[in-house]
Design an enzyme around this catalytic site. Structure first.
Site, PDB file in Angstrom:
ATOM      1  N   ASP A  53       0.860  -1.188   0.000  1.00  0.00           N
ATOM      2  CA  ASP A  53       0.000   0.000   0.000  1.00  0.00           C
ATOM      3  C   ASP A  53       0.898   1.241   0.000  1.00  0.00           C
ATOM      4  O   ASP A  53       1.692   1.424   0.934  1.00  0.00           O
ATOM      5  CB  ASP A  53      -0.853  -0.052   1.283  1.00  0.00           C
ATOM      6  CG  ASP A  53      -1.829   1.100   1.400  1.00  0.00           C
ATOM      7  OD1 ASP A  53      -1.688   2.107   0.684  1.00  0.00           O
ATOM      8  OD2 ASP A  53      -2.749   0.989   2.233  1.00  0.00           O
ATOM      9  N   TYR A 144     -10.155  16.593  -6.615  1.00  0.00           N
ATOM     10  CA  TYR A 144      -9.223  16.294  -7.720  1.00  0.00           C
ATOM     11  C   TYR A 144      -8.165  17.385  -7.829  1.00  0.00           C
ATOM     12  O   TYR A 144      -6.974  17.119  -7.948  1.00  0.00           O
ATOM     13  CB  TYR A 144      -9.961  16.261  -9.059  1.00  0.00           C
ATOM     14  CG  TYR A 144     -10.577  14.949  -9.459  1.00  0.00           C
ATOM     15  CD1 TYR A 144     -11.021  14.046  -8.512  1.00  0.00           C
ATOM     16  CD2 TYR A 144     -10.722  14.628 -10.796  1.00  0.00           C
ATOM     17  CE1 TYR A 144     -11.606  12.860  -8.901  1.00  0.00           C
ATOM     18  CE2 TYR A 144     -11.309  13.441 -11.193  1.00  0.00           C
ATOM     19  CZ  TYR A 144     -11.752  12.566 -10.238  1.00  0.00           C
ATOM     20  OH  TYR A 144     -12.327  11.411 -10.620  1.00  0.00           O
TER      21      TYR A 144
HETATM   22  N1  NAP Z   1      -8.324   7.063 -16.014  1.00  0.00           N
HETATM   23  C1  NAP Z   1      -8.273   8.374 -16.268  1.00  0.00           C
HETATM   24  O1  NAP Z   1      -9.062   8.942 -17.046  1.00  0.00           O
HETATM   25  C2  NAP Z   1      -7.218   9.214 -15.596  1.00  0.00           C
HETATM   26  C3  NAP Z   1      -7.028  10.528 -16.021  1.00  0.00           C
HETATM   27  C4  NAP Z   1      -6.081  11.314 -15.383  1.00  0.00           C
HETATM   28  C5  NAP Z   1      -5.320  10.778 -14.350  1.00  0.00           C
HETATM   29  N2  NAP Z   1      -5.538   9.489 -13.943  1.00  0.00           N
HETATM   30  C6  NAP Z   1      -4.745   8.980 -12.831  1.00  0.00           C
HETATM   31  O2  NAP Z   1      -4.029   7.823 -13.189  1.00  0.00           O
HETATM   32  C7  NAP Z   1      -3.874   6.976 -12.063  1.00  0.00           C
HETATM   33  C8  NAP Z   1      -4.278   5.555 -12.438  1.00  0.00           C
HETATM   34  O3  NAP Z   1      -5.635   5.563 -12.874  1.00  0.00           O
HETATM   35  P1  NAP Z   1      -6.300   4.279 -13.558  1.00  0.00           P
HETATM   36  O4  NAP Z   1      -7.313   4.773 -14.503  1.00  0.00           O
HETATM   37  O5  NAP Z   1      -5.260   3.353 -14.033  1.00  0.00           O
HETATM   38  O6  NAP Z   1      -7.057   3.660 -12.287  1.00  0.00           O
HETATM   39  P2  NAP Z   1      -7.291   2.130 -11.848  1.00  0.00           P
HETATM   40  O7  NAP Z   1      -7.541   1.261 -13.017  1.00  0.00           O
HETATM   41  O8  NAP Z   1      -8.313   2.159 -10.746  1.00  0.00           O
HETATM   42  O9  NAP Z   1      -5.899   1.732 -11.210  1.00  0.00           O
HETATM   43  C9  NAP Z   1      -5.489   2.267 -10.007  1.00  0.00           C
HETATM   44  C10 NAP Z   1      -4.319   1.415  -9.519  1.00  0.00           C
HETATM   45  O10 NAP Z   1      -3.821   1.972  -8.305  1.00  0.00           O
HETATM   46  C11 NAP Z   1      -3.724   0.944  -7.338  1.00  0.00           C
HETATM   47  N3  NAP Z   1      -3.887   1.509  -6.013  1.00  0.00           N
HETATM   48  C12 NAP Z   1      -4.947   2.202  -5.520  1.00  0.00           C
HETATM   49  N4  NAP Z   1      -4.722   2.534  -4.242  1.00  0.00           N
HETATM   50  C13 NAP Z   1      -3.480   2.043  -3.917  1.00  0.00           C
HETATM   51  C14 NAP Z   1      -2.694   2.051  -2.741  1.00  0.00           C
HETATM   52  N5  NAP Z   1      -3.122   2.648  -1.624  1.00  0.00           N
HETATM   53  N6  NAP Z   1      -1.475   1.449  -2.767  1.00  0.00           N
HETATM   54  C15 NAP Z   1      -1.033   0.846  -3.914  1.00  0.00           C
HETATM   55  N7  NAP Z   1      -1.737   0.797  -5.044  1.00  0.00           N
HETATM   56  C16 NAP Z   1      -2.953   1.395  -5.042  1.00  0.00           C
HETATM   57  C17 NAP Z   1      -4.836  -0.037  -7.697  1.00  0.00           C
HETATM   58  O11 NAP Z   1      -4.539  -1.330  -7.232  1.00  0.00           O
HETATM   59  P3  NAP Z   1      -5.073  -2.001  -5.879  1.00  0.00           P
HETATM   60  O12 NAP Z   1      -6.541  -1.663  -5.758  1.00  0.00           O
HETATM   61  O13 NAP Z   1      -4.790  -3.459  -6.109  1.00  0.00           O
HETATM   62  O14 NAP Z   1      -4.231  -1.436  -4.778  1.00  0.00           O
HETATM   63  C18 NAP Z   1      -4.721  -0.029  -9.222  1.00  0.00           C
HETATM   64  O15 NAP Z   1      -3.682  -0.884  -9.628  1.00  0.00           O
HETATM   65  C19 NAP Z   1      -4.740   7.590 -10.952  1.00  0.00           C
HETATM   66  O16 NAP Z   1      -3.913   8.338 -10.073  1.00  0.00           O
HETATM   67  C20 NAP Z   1      -5.652   8.521 -11.693  1.00  0.00           C
HETATM   68  O17 NAP Z   1      -6.095   9.615 -10.906  1.00  0.00           O
HETATM   69  C21 NAP Z   1      -6.440   8.694 -14.550  1.00  0.00           C
END
Ligand code: NAP
Length: 232
Positions: A53, A144
């Protein structure tokens, strides 16, 4: 490059980890879902699972230590761990606020802190995945903008602290990314009518690999990647 990727159990982090492994880099996958990171690591030849984590400093230290034991060091950290809270501030619970800040702000600081002594051993590279509200604060929710502004501040200031130690620091500011399982979804998912308003995860991974493949001494401070017709 010996790589540590956070958020590697799904989404953007998983896609980046798969791409780096496909290019032959040793990759360590960090996320909280132990079984999921183990499954992905087993699929990829040169990967290990390092469950943990990012909100826990102890976990971050233990994960880096485990990568050092497995690979002999860490050259590259890509921090894609993150969560989100959609509620406006007046409606968010204190637990939601704590979880968001713990993951996206404390988590970014702590995994960076844990990896820095390794990255400082020579030519280290650090990329944080961030969002558009850290740059253009025109869209709710406030949470955000708060979290993404903090990550921007971390990266912009760390660049100066880390450069004397040869560490490259950059971040990618992302617009909307398609939240579908496939890294490269059908174009229909990326479009609305004729308008391109989503990125694919593969396109985000392209940007990360571009940043990581610049010659030693060339720092890309920030890449801003948005779908052309995104409306904010
Ligand atoms: N998708 C978009 O449109 C978008 C746009 C701009 C920015 N972002 C940013 O990109 C990042 C990734 O987004 P995503 O779309 O790939 O989301 P996602 O599919 O929900 O993936 C999030 C990842 O973070 C991990 N995670 C969450 N909390 C954690 C913790 N406390 N410790 C370790 N790992 C943790 C989750 O795994 P576990 O649950 O297994 O821990 C998962 O692998 C985020 O920060 C998001 O804000 C996304």
């Amino acid at each position: 490059m010996r790589c540590l990727i956070t958020g590697a159990s799904s989404g953007i982090g998983e896609t980046i980890a798969r791409r780096l492994a496909a290019e032959g880099h040793p990759v360590a996958l960090m996320a909280r879902r132990t079984e999921r990171v183990r499954e992905i690591a087993a699929e990829l030849g040169s990967a290990i699972a390092v469950p943990g984590d990012v909100g826990s400093g102890e976990d971050c230290e233990a994960v880096v230590q485990r990568v050092v034991e497995a690979f002999g060091g860490v050259d590259t950290l890509v921090n894609a761990a993150g969560t989100w809270v959609e509620e406006p501030l007046h409606a968010a619970t204190y637990e939601q606020i704590r979880r968001f800040v713990d993951t996206d702000v404390s988590g970014a600081l702590q995994i960076t802190r844990a990896a820095l002594p390794q990255l400082m051993k020579g030519g280290g590279r650090l990329v944080h995945i961030n969002g558009l509200q850290g740059l253009i604060r025109v869209r709710p929710p406030v949470l955000y903008a708060t979290v993404e502004s903090a990550v921007r501040g971390l990266c912009e200031s760390l660049r100066w602290e880390a450069a004397p130690h040869g560490v490259h620091v950059g971040f990618i500011t992302l617009g909307s990314v398609a939240n579908t399982e496939a890294a490269t979804p059908d174009m229909v998912v990326l479009h609305s009518g004729d308008e391109r308003n989503r990125l694919s995860r593969d396109e985000v991974a392209d940007a990360v690999l571009f940043m990581l493949s610049r010659p030693e001494g060339v720092n890309i401070d920030e890449l801003v990647l948005t779908p052309l017709q995104q409306s904010f």
